[in-house]
Design a protein around this motif. Structure first.
Motif, short mmCIF file in Angstrom:
data_model
loop_
_atom_site.label_atom_id
_atom_site.label_comp_id
_atom_site.label_asym_id
_atom_site.label_seq_id
_atom_site.Cartn_x
_atom_site.Cartn_y
_atom_site.Cartn_z
N UNK A 115 0.80 -1.23 0.00
CA UNK A 115 0.00 0.00 0.00
C UNK A 115 0.84 1.28 0.00
N UNK A 116 2.14 1.19 0.37
CA UNK A 116 2.96 2.39 0.44
C UNK A 116 4.17 2.31 -0.48
N UNK A 117 4.09 1.50 -1.52
CA UNK A 117 5.22 1.35 -2.43
C UNK A 117 4.93 2.01 -3.78
N UNK A 118 5.92 2.73 -4.28
CA UNK A 118 5.90 3.27 -5.63
C UNK A 118 6.94 2.51 -6.44
N UNK A 119 6.53 1.94 -7.56
CA UNK A 119 7.43 1.15 -8.40
C UNK A 119 7.94 1.98 -9.56
N UNK A 120 9.25 1.95 -9.78
CA UNK A 120 9.88 2.61 -10.92
C UNK A 120 10.44 1.52 -11.83
N UNK A 121 9.84 1.34 -12.99
CA UNK A 121 10.25 0.26 -13.90
C UNK A 121 10.26 0.76 -15.34
N UNK A 122 10.98 0.03 -16.19
CA UNK A 122 10.87 0.33 -17.62
C UNK A 122 9.86 -0.62 -18.24
N UNK A 123 9.64 -0.47 -19.54
CA UNK A 123 8.59 -1.24 -20.21
C UNK A 123 8.83 -2.74 -20.10
N UNK A 124 10.07 -3.17 -20.30
CA UNK A 124 10.39 -4.59 -20.22
C UNK A 124 10.15 -5.13 -18.82
N UNK A 125 10.57 -4.39 -17.81
CA UNK A 125 10.41 -4.83 -16.42
C UNK A 125 8.93 -4.91 -16.04
N UNK A 126 8.14 -3.96 -16.51
CA UNK A 126 6.70 -4.01 -16.25
C UNK A 126 6.09 -5.28 -16.84
N UNK A 127 6.51 -5.64 -18.04
CA UNK A 127 6.01 -6.85 -18.67
C UNK A 127 6.38 -8.10 -17.89
#
Length: 299
Positions: free
Chosen positions: A190-202
């Protein structure tokens, strides 16, 4: 000399030496070309911390560094750059970690991250947050934590569920696509912000996405509280359950790529610390990352 106070921003993860070979030529497998080789302080947590310092903040490092000559030199470099190093775990038995990469005119050719000492140190690096002075069971840390995916899967799982981190503002990034799935415990945090690129999101969603907008929607649908998805020179998206914002990065000549995502994340954190709204913070992060990859910002 190390500093003795912190400003509420802790960077947890890899602090190591980056050995980067760069060439202005195009390269392929087996290429042997002229270029430059540099050794600089690096690692995801370190890269984030360096950018935070450039924005006037004083981050605290939680990592492991060996008590070898390379480790002494690295610790001194971190402190000299303006980071708090008092709480770094210094190991007598583990060597200082290293990262090696080759970059060319056509992008990153290959990289190897040797973060075995960080993985072997395990939860020893968290002691200052669990048993003081940065936090205890009765006085939980409630500031911002930048967390990188070079930690082991089991340690990341522990952080995701441990009450000691329940009040913290967690900003989480994988160290590389190969370690993206280590962030699965934070998708529903509930308190996490994820920073990812397109490949990592996939990889996190076990599918392929055509755009950052689609990827951001997919992560939010999976239960993420907030995400930022980048896609190189194409539109980047920041999203939460209330909606999404997409912006295109400035056009620049790319001269380096290692550390660009870390710069983006840190610049976004700094922008929000200044009180910028969602769109302005995303624009600031994209601008900082563009300047970085153009080579105009010092490492």
């Amino acid at each position: 000399m190390t500093r003795t106070a912190h400003t509420g921003i802790i960077c947890i993860g890899s602090v190591l030496w980056d050995v980067i070979g760069r060439s202005a030529s195009h390269m392929r497998q087996g290429s042997d070309v002229p270029g430059r080789i540099t050794r600089l302080p690096g690692g995801v947590a370190m890269n984030i911390a360096m950018t935070l310092v450039r924005f006037g903040l004083t981050p605290t490092l939680l990592s492991t560094i060996g008590r070898d000559p390379e480790g002494d030199e690295l610790t001194e470099a971190c402190a000299r750059l303006g980071m708090i190093t008092d709480h770094v775990y210094r190991s007598d038995d583990l060597p200082t970690d290293r990262y090696m990469a080759v970059e060319a005119a056509n992008g990153l050719i290959a990289a190897i991250a040797d973060a075995h000492s960080l993985e072997a140190a395990g939860d020893k690096i968290l002691r200052p947050l669990l048993h003081g002075p940065l936090g205890t069971a009765t006085r939980r840390f409630d500031g911002l934590i930048a967390l990188d995916g070079n930690l082991t899967r089991s340690l990341l799982e522990r952080i995701a569920r441990d009450a000691a981190f329940a009040d913290a503002d967690l900003r989480v990034a994988p160290a590389s696509p190969g370690k993206a799935e280590r962030l699965l415990p934070f998708i529903t945090h509930r308190r996490a912000t994820l920073y990812v690129n397109l490949e990592e999101a996939g990889l996190l969603c076990q599918t392929e996405f055509a755009s950052s907008q689609e990827a951001a929607r997919g992560l939010i649908a999976r239960g993420a509280a907030r995400v930022l998805v980048t896609d190189g020179e194409r539109t980047a998206t920041e999203a939460d359950p209330t909606g999404a914002i997409g912006l295109t990065p400035p056009e620049v000549l790319v001269t380096r790529v290692t550390g660009a995502g870390d710069t983006f994340m840190a610049a976004h954190i700094a922008a929000e610390a200044e009180g910028q709204d969602r769109e302005a913070a995303l624009a600031s992060a994209l601008h900082a990352a563009a300047i970085y990859v153009s080579g105009d910002t010092p490492l």
